[in-house]
Design an enzyme around this catalytic site. Structure first.
Site, PDB file in Angstrom:
ATOM      1  N   ARG A   1       0.833  -1.206   0.000  1.00 47.97           N
ATOM      2  CA  ARG A   1       0.000   0.000   0.000  1.00 47.97           C
ATOM      3  C   ARG A   1       0.869   1.258   0.000  1.00 47.97           C
ATOM      4  NH1 ARG A   1      -3.518  -0.709   5.212  1.00 47.97           N
ATOM      5  NH2 ARG A   1      -4.619   1.125   4.411  1.00 47.97           N
TER       6      ARG A   1
ATOM      7  N   HIS B   1      -4.588  -3.709  13.073  1.00 45.61           N
ATOM      8  CA  HIS B   1      -5.932  -4.286  13.123  1.00 45.61           C
ATOM      9  C   HIS B   1      -6.050  -5.307  14.257  1.00 45.61           C
ATOM     10  CE1 HIS B   1      -5.829  -2.751   8.958  1.00 45.61           C
ATOM     11  NE2 HIS B   1      -7.127  -2.588   9.128  1.00 45.61           N
TER      12      HIS B   1
ATOM     13  N   ASP C   1      -8.302   6.774  12.928  1.00 48.24           N
ATOM     14  CA  ASP C   1      -8.476   5.523  12.209  1.00 48.24           C
ATOM     15  C   ASP C   1      -9.654   4.792  12.870  1.00 48.24           C
ATOM     16  OD1 ASP C   1      -8.086   3.420  10.448  1.00 48.24           O
ATOM     17  OD2 ASP C   1      -5.956   3.206  10.864  1.00 48.24           O
TER      18      ASP C   1
END
Length: 354
Positions: free
Chosen positions: A139, A182, A251
């Site tokens: 990414r 995550h 986030d």
């Protein structure tokens, strides 16, 4: 107005969601694959959100980066490459890579614009290091801060030309994380001097209208709290050293890097200095609890929100333009692949490369 971005539970608004959103007027909405079936359905969903507020400039977000992170999937929508594709192209030709990134982002913008989405969580300005977690991995647009900044600027420009706004992320830099936020809370042990590399792309693009924090602990700045929850990182680094004065969102507060309940996370990130809390998963009881505990949006956050919505581009979707952009992007990426193969062949045979 409540300083929160909410996810939705499905492909259309439930009566409870419609009533809640009309009452509390959240800053915006964010979409995941569970909200998406096809163009007609998705356009109807964005139109239904606009009907609640009676205006066109509703902030409707999506993560449509390309590569592994695409909520709108082929074959219904075009495929898009990850950021690393433009990093690789930059090794061959910097100007070609910048143009390819801009063209690709404009195509992305048009695709989102067609279905009424107004904001893309892009560009990723995280500077890659050798042990960067695969959660960032391809990414990222590179390991050189100025390359990342140049490609990031092209992405912001392209998105705007395509009809949507961008969000610079993940401030003040996610590239040194060696675990996936995550699932775990990353700790960064780099010195203040080393972290200058991480903040450099964000400083270069600090006039962006929107940005997102990182759930990382930076020992050099605040060894106790992750950036999203740290007044020191938000005020001294993001607002201070980086100089970012756009709308700052957290986030996703559901990520397992954060321990505890989501409504508390929402309160804590706003208290730390985030303008907006991001709650993605569309769990109705959780949204109600967040609304009950959050204050109304602050005057400063409302100023930044107004500036972000005022800067939303107005573009009419053009299928021929989209087809042209996709073809041009593919041509540029193919040219880079050809030049790389040619260079490798000449190197293998001992020929010179001019």
């Amino acid at each position: 107005m409540k300083p929160v971005i909410f996810g939705l539970s499905g492909e259309e608004l439930t009566p409870d969601e419609r009533a809640l959103f009309a009452e509390v007027n959240p800053v915006g909405y964010t979409f995941f694959r569970r909200n998406i079936r096809d163009r007609e359905q998705l356009r109807a969903l964005t139109d239904s959100l606009r009907s609640i507020h009676g205006r066109e400039d509703v902030l409707i977000f999506i993560d449509q980066e390309g590569g592994r992170v695409m909520r709108m999937q082929p074959p219904t929508w075009p495929d898009f490459p990850p950021g690393s594709a433009f990093d690789a192209l930059y090794d061959i030709s910097a100007m070609t890579a910048i143009e390819a990134a801009r063209v690709n982002a404009e195509a992305l913008g048009l695709v989102l614009n067609q279905v009424g989405i107004t904001v893309n969580y892009l560009p990723v300005l995280d500077v890659r290091v050798p042990d960067t977690t695969p959660a960032i991995g391809d990414r990222s647009m590179g390991s050189d801060p100025m390359r990342v900044a140049a490609l990031g600027r092209a992405v912001l420009d392209g998105l705007h030309k395509g009809g949507v706004a961008g969000v610079i992320k993940h401030m003040p830099g996610h590239g040194r994380a060696v675990v996936d936020s995550h699932f775990e809370l990353p700790h960064v042990h780099a010195t203040r001097e080393e972290l200058e590399q991480d903040i450099a792309p964000f400083r270069a693009l600090n006039t962006a209208t929107m940005g997102m924090t990182a759930h990382l602990v930076y020992d050099a700045w605040d060894a106790q709290r992750c950036a999203t929850m740290s007044p020191t990182v938000i005020h001294d680094i993001i607002r201070g050293a980086i100089g970012f004065d756009g709308l700052l969102m957290s986030d996703d507060l559901e990520m397992k890097a954060l321990k505890g309940d989501v409504p508390t996370h929402a309160v804590d990130c706003i208290a730390a200095g985030c303008d907006v809390a991001l709650n993605c998963w569309g769990r109705f009881d959780e949204m109600v609890a967040i609304v009950e505990r959050l204050p109304d949006i602050s005057d400063e956050a409302r100023r930044r929100f107004d500036a972000a919505t005022a800067a939303l581009p107005s573009v009419t979707f053009d299928q021929q333009r989209l087809d042209h952009l996709l073809a041009k992007r593919d041509e540029l990426l193919a040219l880079a692949a050809h030049l790389a193969d040619e260079k490798a062949t000449k190197a293998a045979t001992g020929a010179s490369w001019a």
